[in-house]
Motif scaffolding. Structure first.
Motif, PDB file in Angstrom:
ATOM      1  N   PRO A  90       1.181  -0.946  -0.021  1.00 39.67           N
ATOM      2  CA  PRO A  90       0.245   0.124   0.161  1.00 39.67           C
ATOM      3  C   PRO A  90       1.016   1.391   0.038  1.00 39.67           C
ATOM      4  O   PRO A  90       1.751   1.221   0.160  1.00 39.67           O
ATOM      5  CB  PRO A  90      -0.418  -0.270   1.135  1.00 39.67           C
ATOM      6  CG  PRO A  90      -0.909  -1.040   1.688  1.00 39.67           C
ATOM      7  CD  PRO A  90       0.522  -2.041   1.221  1.00 39.67           C
ATOM      8  N   ALA A  91       0.525   1.790  -0.796  1.00 35.53           N
ATOM      9  CA  ALA A  91       1.062   3.199  -1.026  1.00 35.53           C
ATOM     10  C   ALA A  91       0.645   4.613  -1.656  1.00 35.53           C
ATOM     11  O   ALA A  91      -0.108   4.173  -2.195  1.00 35.53           O
ATOM     12  CB  ALA A  91       2.142   3.450  -1.947  1.00 35.53           C
ATOM     13  N   GLY A  92       0.445   5.803  -0.845  1.00 37.56           N
ATOM     14  CA  GLY A  92      -0.290   6.886  -0.725  1.00 37.56           C
ATOM     15  C   GLY A  92       0.637   8.264  -1.210  1.00 37.56           C
ATOM     16  O   GLY A  92       1.854   7.915  -1.047  1.00 37.56           O
ATOM     17  N   LEU A  93       0.275   9.113  -1.321  1.00 37.88           N
ATOM     18  CA  LEU A  93       0.775  10.068  -1.629  1.00 37.88           C
ATOM     19  C   LEU A  93       0.827  11.312  -0.900  1.00 37.88           C
ATOM     20  O   LEU A  93      -0.306  11.490   0.062  1.00 37.88           O
ATOM     21  CB  LEU A  93       0.641  11.412  -2.804  1.00 37.88           C
ATOM     22  CG  LEU A  93       0.284  10.244  -4.271  1.00 37.88           C
ATOM     23  CD1 LEU A  93      -0.500  11.087  -5.522  1.00 37.88           C
ATOM     24  CD2 LEU A  93       1.796   9.541  -4.181  1.00 37.88           C
ATOM     25  N   CYS A  94       1.773  11.939   0.096  1.00 36.76           N
ATOM     26  CA  CYS A  94       1.529  13.004   0.573  1.00 36.76           C
ATOM     27  C   CYS A  94       2.211  14.165   0.281  1.00 36.76           C
ATOM     28  O   CYS A  94       2.446  14.128  -1.185  1.00 36.76           O
ATOM     29  CB  CYS A  94       2.867  12.894   1.974  1.00 36.76           C
ATOM     30  SG  CYS A  94       2.109  11.220   3.074  1.00 36.76           S
ATOM     31  N   TYR A  95       2.773  15.792   1.171  1.00 36.27           N
ATOM     32  CA  TYR A  95       3.129  16.906   0.444  1.00 36.27           C
ATOM     33  C   TYR A  95       2.975  17.670   2.087  1.00 36.27           C
ATOM     34  O   TYR A  95       1.979  17.782   2.578  1.00 36.27           O
ATOM     35  CB  TYR A  95       1.945  17.565   0.184  1.00 36.27           C
ATOM     36  CG  TYR A  95       1.084  16.677  -1.289  1.00 36.27           C
ATOM     37  CD1 TYR A  95       1.449  17.014  -2.834  1.00 36.27           C
ATOM     38  CD2 TYR A  95      -0.068  15.911  -1.445  1.00 36.27           C
ATOM     39  CE1 TYR A  95       1.703  16.466  -3.269  1.00 36.27           C
ATOM     40  CE2 TYR A  95      -0.565  14.961  -2.460  1.00 36.27           C
ATOM     41  CZ  TYR A  95       0.330  15.848  -3.729  1.00 36.27           C
ATOM     42  OH  TYR A  95      -0.524  14.665  -5.105  1.00 36.27           O
ATOM     43  N   GLN A  96       4.152  18.775   1.094  1.00 37.80           N
ATOM     44  CA  GLN A  96       4.415  19.293   2.202  1.00 37.80           C
ATOM     45  C   GLN A  96       4.269  20.980   1.286  1.00 37.80           C
ATOM     46  O   GLN A  96       4.138  20.646   0.686  1.00 37.80           O
ATOM     47  CB  GLN A  96       6.392  19.659   2.763  1.00 37.80           C
ATOM     48  CG  GLN A  96       6.287  18.349   3.524  1.00 37.80           C
ATOM     49  CD  GLN A  96       7.971  17.842   3.543  1.00 37.80           C
ATOM     50  OE1 GLN A  96       8.724  18.317   2.309  1.00 37.80           O
ATOM     51  NE2 GLN A  96       8.595  17.344   5.085  1.00 37.80           N
ATOM     52  N   ARG A  97       4.316  21.931   2.112  1.00 48.82           N
ATOM     53  CA  ARG A  97       4.285  22.898   1.963  1.00 48.82           C
ATOM     54  C   ARG A  97       5.279  23.980   2.251  1.00 48.82           C
ATOM     55  O   ARG A  97       6.086  23.974   3.787  1.00 48.82           O
ATOM     56  CB  ARG A  97       3.429  23.681   2.259  1.00 48.82           C
ATOM     57  CG  ARG A  97       2.761  25.281   1.857  1.00 48.82           C
ATOM     58  CD  ARG A  97       2.151  26.447   2.021  1.00 48.82           C
ATOM     59  NE  ARG A  97       1.409  27.508   1.756  1.00 48.82           N
ATOM     60  CZ  ARG A  97       1.630  28.514   2.114  1.00 48.82           C
ATOM     61  NH1 ARG A  97       2.238  29.491   2.632  1.00 48.82           N
ATOM     62  NH2 ARG A  97       1.347  29.957   0.382  1.00 48.82           N
ATOM     63  N   LEU A  98       6.537  24.807   1.173  1.00 47.84           N
ATOM     64  CA  LEU A  98       7.675  24.926   1.968  1.00 47.84           C
ATOM     65  C   LEU A  98       7.656  26.343   1.035  1.00 47.84           C
ATOM     66  O   LEU A  98       7.038  26.633   0.065  1.00 47.84           O
ATOM     67  CB  LEU A  98       8.441  23.789   0.787  1.00 47.84           C
ATOM     68  CG  LEU A  98       8.342  22.712   1.676  1.00 47.84           C
ATOM     69  CD1 LEU A  98       9.410  21.381   0.815  1.00 47.84           C
ATOM     70  CD2 LEU A  98       8.640  22.540   3.027  1.00 47.84           C
ATOM     71  N   SER A  99       8.581  26.800   1.839  1.00 47.04           N
ATOM     72  CA  SER A  99       9.646  28.464   1.439  1.00 47.04           C
ATOM     73  C   SER A  99      10.284  28.232  -0.347  1.00 47.04           C
ATOM     74  O   SER A  99      10.934  27.212  -0.654  1.00 47.04           O
ATOM     75  CB  SER A  99      10.388  29.160   1.694  1.00 47.04           C
ATOM     76  OG  SER A  99      10.528  29.627   1.213  1.00 47.04           O
TER      77      SER A  99
END
Length: 192
Positions: A90-99
């Motif tokens: 099982p694999a999903g997508l993640c996100y960060q918000r960066l400068s």
């Protein structure tokens, strides 16, 4: 877990080339962690980051990332999810918000993955590609991501998505060259 194991338009692991690479990476592995490490290191090290290497075309679907051997972090995360799902992980997508720069506006999203490991549960990995100042690794249970969160307007979003965010797909499908994507990186405004 079904949605983290399913193929889709962008995580198209039913593609013959992805299936072949997934089988090749799995060959001879001795554990789930060995398999995940191989898939992670393949995408991190063998698929070149579009902006780092100034490469076209802009890719979004996992099969296109594999075919052209290039992609932004988002597209590389689509390929890694496809390789893992093809191998039943099982694999999903993640996100960060960066400068985008050293600090302050503008900001952009950064794409990475979460993988479900039997021994540890959900574990985030970042196959964006290492370079001076960026060293993402696979060493569960410790997460070693490409970028730390350093300031109040940056975020580690806790969600694990089965599919890419529409704002990410829109940018990758709208622009035809890596430099146009770089000038229009996707972002999400934070709630006040």
């Amino acid at each position: 877990m079904h949605r983290y194991l399913s193929p889709s338009k962008y995580i198209d692991f039913e593609d013959a080339n992805i299936s072949a690479v997934a089988r090749s990476l799995a060959r001879g592995t001795t554990s789930e962690q060995d398999l995940v490490r191989r898939c992670f290191e393949f995408v991190r090290d063998e698929i070149r980051h579009s902006s780092d290497f100034k490469l076209n075309p802009v890719t979004c679907r996992a099969s296109d990332v594999l075919r052209h051997k290039t992609g932004y972090c988002y597209a590389k995360s689509h390929l890694l999810a496809a390789l893992l799902r093809a191998n039943g992980v099982p694999a999903g997508l993640c996100y960060q918000r960066l400068s985008v720069g050293d600090s302050g506006a503008p900001y952009c999203l950064h794409g990475l993955n979460a993988v479900y490991l039997q021994d540890f549960g959900w574990y985030r990995i970042d196959a964006r590609g290492n370079k001076p100042g960026v060293s993402a690794q696979f060493c569960p249970p410790v997460e070693v991501l490409a970028f730390p969160i350093r300031e109040p307007q940056e975020r580690d979003f806790p969600e694990i998505w089965a599919e890419p965010l529409p704002v990410v797909v829109e940018v990758l499908e709208r622009y035809e060259s890596y430099d146009h994507v770089l000038a229009n990186l996707p972002d999400i405004e934070l709630a006040a």
